[in-house]
Design a protein around this motif. Structure first.
Motif: not given
Length: 227
Positions: A83-110
């Motif tokens: 349910a995840m994909q990598e996207v390139q976005i502008a660095d606006t300072g918002v704490d978006y989850v970096p793509w490199r943490f996708k494996d950790q995200v897969a162990t969490t819940y919505a």
């Protein structure tokens, strides 16, 4: 020869311009006082605004990799990598989850319902969930063809039905619903049409489902549209 001044019609001598009247009584205007401090402040403000604009333009060119959700994930559900994909976005300072943490995200819940197109932030994830918490249990099922839908997948909501086997001689056992809304934690289909399924149910009914599943008397029915 002397030229005499002409008198006006009322008998008074005409006044010479510039010698009398309001213009003659006007006070001299002092020279305008210059304020170099205000002028310098205005210049600094202009330069500061130009610098801020330049920085914003430069920052807008910085790109970072973030996690974007591609399919709906209900609140309390595990967030799968599918349910995840990598996207390139502008660095606006918002704490978006970096793509490199996708494996950790897969162990969490919505923590909330995630819709397709959502850029994931840390506040949208949780390490625990009410779906698999106190009062809930995971039950593994090994089902045969006809006991589960062929398109069963993760996050589906199913009814768990007890289907007595034909070998029960008494005939008193009747089909009944054991769980009205169990969530599929994982599902894999075999070539024969059956498969291995893990469901989340209440702890009170989990032993009964496991017992009937061991004798092949469990069937799953999907509930379309229920999340």
């Amino acid at each position: 020869m002397r030229i005499s001044e002409k008198t006006s019609q009322d008998g008074r001598a005409p006044t010479r311009p510039g010698l009398s009247g309001p213009a003659a009584r006007r006070l001299p205007v002092p020279p305008r006082e210059r304020k170099p401090a205000l002028a310098a402040l205005a210049v600094l403000l202009i330069l500061g605004g130009a610098l801020a604009t330049t920085l914003l333009v430069m920052r807008s060119g910085d790109r970072v990799s973030a996690v974007q959700i591609t399919q709906q994930v209900g609140a309390g559900q595990l967030i799968p990598q599918s349910a995840m994909q990598e996207v390139q976005i502008a660095d606006t300072g918002v704490d978006y989850v970096p793509w490199r943490f996708k494996d950790q995200v897969a162990t969490t819940y919505a923590a909330v319902t995630l819709l397709p197109g959502t850029l994931l932030t840390q506040r949208m994830t949780a390490t625990t969930t009410d779906q698999v918490g106190p009062g809930k249990a995971k039950v593994g099922l090994s089902l045969k063809a006809g006991q589960m839908p062929t398109d069963l997948k993760w996050s589906d909501i199913v009814q768990v039905i007890y289907v007595p086997s034909a070998g029960r001689g008494s005939g008193s056992a009747q089909q009944k619903v054991l769980a009205t809304a169990a969530r599929v934690e994982s599902a894999s289909s075999g070539r024969s049409g059956g498969g291995l399924v893990t469901i989340v149910v209440d702890t009170s009914i989990a032993p009964t489902i496991a017992q009937y599943a061991s004798s092949g008397e469990i069937a799953l029915v999907t509930l379309p549209g229920v999340k």
